[in-house]
Design a protein around this motif. Sequence first.
Motif, PDB file in Angstrom:
ATOM      1  N   THR A  58       0.836  -1.198   0.000  1.00  0.00           N
ATOM      2  CA  THR A  58       0.000   0.000   0.000  1.00  0.00           C
ATOM      3  C   THR A  58       0.872   1.250   0.000  1.00  0.00           C
ATOM      4  O   THR A  58       1.984   1.252   0.521  1.00  0.00           O
ATOM      5  CB  THR A  58      -0.922   0.059   1.240  1.00  0.00           C
ATOM      6  OG1 THR A  58      -0.125  -0.003   2.425  1.00  0.00           O
ATOM      7  CG2 THR A  58      -1.928  -1.065   1.247  1.00  0.00           C
ATOM      8  N   VAL A  59       0.353   2.298  -0.609  1.00  0.00           N
ATOM      9  CA  VAL A  59       0.920   3.640  -0.501  1.00  0.00           C
ATOM     10  C   VAL A  59      -0.233   4.566  -0.130  1.00  0.00           C
ATOM     11  O   VAL A  59      -1.391   4.289  -0.435  1.00  0.00           O
ATOM     12  CB  VAL A  59       1.622   4.112  -1.791  1.00  0.00           C
ATOM     13  CG1 VAL A  59       2.889   3.309  -2.035  1.00  0.00           C
ATOM     14  CG2 VAL A  59       0.715   4.057  -2.990  1.00  0.00           C
ATOM     15  N   TRP A  60       0.091   5.651   0.538  1.00  0.00           N
ATOM     16  CA  TRP A  60      -0.931   6.518   1.107  1.00  0.00           C
ATOM     17  C   TRP A  60      -0.750   7.961   0.664  1.00  0.00           C
ATOM     18  O   TRP A  60       0.368   8.459   0.559  1.00  0.00           O
ATOM     19  CB  TRP A  60      -0.862   6.455   2.634  1.00  0.00           C
ATOM     20  CG  TRP A  60      -1.250   5.123   3.165  1.00  0.00           C
ATOM     21  CD1 TRP A  60      -0.449   4.021   3.276  1.00  0.00           C
ATOM     22  CD2 TRP A  60      -2.534   4.741   3.626  1.00  0.00           C
ATOM     23  NE1 TRP A  60      -1.171   2.978   3.788  1.00  0.00           N
ATOM     24  CE2 TRP A  60      -2.459   3.382   4.017  1.00  0.00           C
ATOM     25  CE3 TRP A  60      -3.753   5.400   3.749  1.00  0.00           C
ATOM     26  CZ2 TRP A  60      -3.542   2.688   4.528  1.00  0.00           C
ATOM     27  CZ3 TRP A  60      -4.833   4.710   4.260  1.00  0.00           C
ATOM     28  CH2 TRP A  60      -4.716   3.373   4.640  1.00  0.00           C
ATOM     29  N   PHE A  61      -1.888   8.629   0.429  1.00  0.00           N
ATOM     30  CA  PHE A  61      -1.916  10.045   0.101  1.00  0.00           C
ATOM     31  C   PHE A  61      -2.968  10.700   0.986  1.00  0.00           C
ATOM     32  O   PHE A  61      -3.947  10.062   1.388  1.00  0.00           O
ATOM     33  CB  PHE A  61      -2.281  10.265  -1.371  1.00  0.00           C
ATOM     34  CG  PHE A  61      -1.256   9.693  -2.313  1.00  0.00           C
ATOM     35  CD1 PHE A  61      -0.182  10.465  -2.719  1.00  0.00           C
ATOM     36  CD2 PHE A  61      -1.363   8.398  -2.773  1.00  0.00           C
ATOM     37  CE1 PHE A  61       0.779   9.938  -3.571  1.00  0.00           C
ATOM     38  CE2 PHE A  61      -0.411   7.861  -3.622  1.00  0.00           C
ATOM     39  CZ  PHE A  61       0.663   8.640  -4.020  1.00  0.00           C
ATOM     40  N   GLN A  62      -2.793  11.977   1.271  1.00  0.00           N
ATOM     41  CA  GLN A  62      -3.740  12.725   2.097  1.00  0.00           C
ATOM     42  C   GLN A  62      -4.135  13.992   1.359  1.00  0.00           C
ATOM     43  O   GLN A  62      -3.280  14.682   0.787  1.00  0.00           O
ATOM     44  CB  GLN A  62      -3.099  13.080   3.433  1.00  0.00           C
ATOM     45  CG  GLN A  62      -3.984  13.911   4.337  1.00  0.00           C
ATOM     46  CD  GLN A  62      -3.255  14.303   5.617  1.00  0.00           C
ATOM     47  OE1 GLN A  62      -2.212  13.768   5.951  1.00  0.00           O
ATOM     48  NE2 GLN A  62      -3.815  15.256   6.316  1.00  0.00           N
ATOM     49  N   HIS A  63      -5.432  14.278   1.368  1.00  0.00           N
ATOM     50  CA  HIS A  63      -5.923  15.501   0.737  1.00  0.00           C
ATOM     51  C   HIS A  63      -7.027  16.088   1.593  1.00  0.00           C
ATOM     52  O   HIS A  63      -7.945  15.381   2.011  1.00  0.00           O
ATOM     53  CB  HIS A  63      -6.461  15.221  -0.662  1.00  0.00           C
ATOM     54  CG  HIS A  63      -7.108  16.410  -1.301  1.00  0.00           C
ATOM     55  ND1 HIS A  63      -6.380  17.504  -1.700  1.00  0.00           N
ATOM     56  CD2 HIS A  63      -8.399  16.694  -1.575  1.00  0.00           C
ATOM     57  CE1 HIS A  63      -7.201  18.414  -2.191  1.00  0.00           C
ATOM     58  NE2 HIS A  63      -8.428  17.943  -2.127  1.00  0.00           N
ATOM     59  N   THR A  64      -6.954  17.368   1.863  1.00  0.00           N
ATOM     60  CA  THR A  64      -8.021  18.079   2.562  1.00  0.00           C
ATOM     61  C   THR A  64      -8.721  18.948   1.529  1.00  0.00           C
ATOM     62  O   THR A  64      -8.106  19.856   0.942  1.00  0.00           O
ATOM     63  CB  THR A  64      -7.456  18.951   3.705  1.00  0.00           C
ATOM     64  OG1 THR A  64      -6.765  18.097   4.616  1.00  0.00           O
ATOM     65  CG2 THR A  64      -8.582  19.685   4.429  1.00  0.00           C
ATOM     66  N   ALA A  65      -9.985  18.652   1.294  1.00  0.00           N
ATOM     67  CA  ALA A  65     -10.753  19.362   0.265  1.00  0.00           C
ATOM     68  C   ALA A  65     -10.994  20.808   0.680  1.00  0.00           C
ATOM     69  O   ALA A  65     -11.264  21.096   1.841  1.00  0.00           O
ATOM     70  CB  ALA A  65     -12.075  18.652   0.035  1.00  0.00           C
ATOM     71  N   ALA A  66     -10.900  21.691  -0.291  1.00  0.00           N
ATOM     72  CA  ALA A  66     -11.171  23.112  -0.046  1.00  0.00           C
ATOM     73  C   ALA A  66     -12.668  23.401  -0.050  1.00  0.00           C
ATOM     74  O   ALA A  66     -13.106  24.432   0.438  1.00  0.00           O
ATOM     75  CB  ALA A  66     -10.468  23.962  -1.096  1.00  0.00           C
ATOM     76  N   ALA A  67     -13.458  22.490  -0.639  1.00  0.00           N
ATOM     77  CA  ALA A  67     -14.907  22.670  -0.730  1.00  0.00           C
ATOM     78  C   ALA A  67     -15.552  21.294  -0.893  1.00  0.00           C
ATOM     79  O   ALA A  67     -14.879  20.312  -1.191  1.00  0.00           O
ATOM     80  CB  ALA A  67     -15.258  23.552  -1.922  1.00  0.00           C
ATOM     81  N   THR A  68     -16.854  21.235  -0.703  1.00  0.00           N
ATOM     82  CA  THR A  68     -17.560  19.986  -0.937  1.00  0.00           C
ATOM     83  C   THR A  68     -17.795  19.802  -2.430  1.00  0.00           C
ATOM     84  O   THR A  68     -17.837  20.770  -3.182  1.00  0.00           O
ATOM     85  CB  THR A  68     -18.915  19.963  -0.201  1.00  0.00           C
ATOM     86  OG1 THR A  68     -19.703  21.058  -0.667  1.00  0.00           O
ATOM     87  CG2 THR A  68     -18.728  20.078   1.302  1.00  0.00           C
ATOM     88  N   GLY A  69     -17.914  18.561  -2.856  1.00  0.00           N
ATOM     89  CA  GLY A  69     -18.165  18.273  -4.262  1.00  0.00           C
ATOM     90  C   GLY A  69     -17.419  17.027  -4.686  1.00  0.00           C
ATOM     91  O   GLY A  69     -16.701  16.413  -3.903  1.00  0.00           O
ATOM     92  N   PRO A  70     -17.581  16.659  -5.933  1.00  0.00           N
ATOM     93  CA  PRO A  70     -16.937  15.437  -6.422  1.00  0.00           C
ATOM     94  C   PRO A  70     -15.421  15.609  -6.568  1.00  0.00           C
ATOM     95  O   PRO A  70     -14.925  16.720  -6.766  1.00  0.00           O
ATOM     96  CB  PRO A  70     -17.584  15.198  -7.782  1.00  0.00           C
ATOM     97  CG  PRO A  70     -18.123  16.520  -8.193  1.00  0.00           C
ATOM     98  CD  PRO A  70     -18.419  17.285  -6.934  1.00  0.00           C
ATOM     99  N   LEU A  71     -14.723  14.491  -6.465  1.00  0.00           N
ATOM    100  CA  LEU A  71     -13.277  14.444  -6.665  1.00  0.00           C
ATOM    101  C   LEU A  71     -12.997  13.302  -7.621  1.00  0.00           C
ATOM    102  O   LEU A  71     -13.374  12.166  -7.363  1.00  0.00           O
ATOM    103  CB  LEU A  71     -12.560  14.213  -5.333  1.00  0.00           C
ATOM    104  CG  LEU A  71     -11.045  14.046  -5.392  1.00  0.00           C
ATOM    105  CD1 LEU A  71     -10.384  15.344  -5.860  1.00  0.00           C
ATOM    106  CD2 LEU A  71     -10.511  13.642  -4.031  1.00  0.00           C
ATOM    107  N   ASP A  72     -12.384  13.596  -8.747  1.00  0.00           N
ATOM    108  CA  ASP A  72     -12.040  12.566  -9.729  1.00  0.00           C
ATOM    109  C   ASP A  72     -10.623  12.077  -9.475  1.00  0.00           C
ATOM    110  O   ASP A  72      -9.696  12.884  -9.411  1.00  0.00           O
ATOM    111  CB  ASP A  72     -12.138  13.117 -11.156  1.00  0.00           C
ATOM    112  CG  ASP A  72     -13.558  13.461 -11.552  1.00  0.00           C
ATOM    113  OD1 ASP A  72     -14.480  12.739 -11.124  1.00  0.00           O
ATOM    114  OD2 ASP A  72     -13.736  14.446 -12.281  1.00  0.00           O
ATOM    115  N   ILE A  73     -10.475  10.762  -9.350  1.00  0.00           N
ATOM    116  CA  ILE A  73      -9.174  10.134  -9.152  1.00  0.00           C
ATOM    117  C   ILE A  73      -9.016   9.076 -10.227  1.00  0.00           C
ATOM    118  O   ILE A  73      -9.922   8.286 -10.467  1.00  0.00           O
ATOM    119  CB  ILE A  73      -9.068   9.486  -7.758  1.00  0.00           C
ATOM    120  CG1 ILE A  73      -9.324  10.524  -6.668  1.00  0.00           C
ATOM    121  CG2 ILE A  73      -7.713   8.825  -7.575  1.00  0.00           C
ATOM    122  CD1 ILE A  73      -9.445   9.946  -5.278  1.00  0.00           C
TER     123      ILE A  73
END
Length: 86
Positions: free
Chosen positions: A53-68
């Motif tokens: 496993t590898v890990w990433f962290q993201h704190t969203a600036a706003a609500t809504g969809p996130l495409d990965i």
Amino acid sequence: VATPPPVPPANDSEATATVLGPLPVTLQRDVRAATASVTDPIHSCTGSPDTATVWFQHTAAATGPLDISTAGSTYSPILAVYTSTP
């Protein structure tokens, strides 16, 4: 001459997750030396722990969809997203 073992990526554990900056973000990483941890979650799609496993962290600036996307991968990665409240 012995070959040294490969070094796991810096974000090999949840505690050392790579923090993603402002979006959009494009990354390319060599994760062949990634390891698994006994604390890694069991994914609902496999029903078993992963082998790396590898890990990433993201704190969203706003609500809504996130495409990965894992487009361009040379293997079939399992992608999981976890939420937490700071």
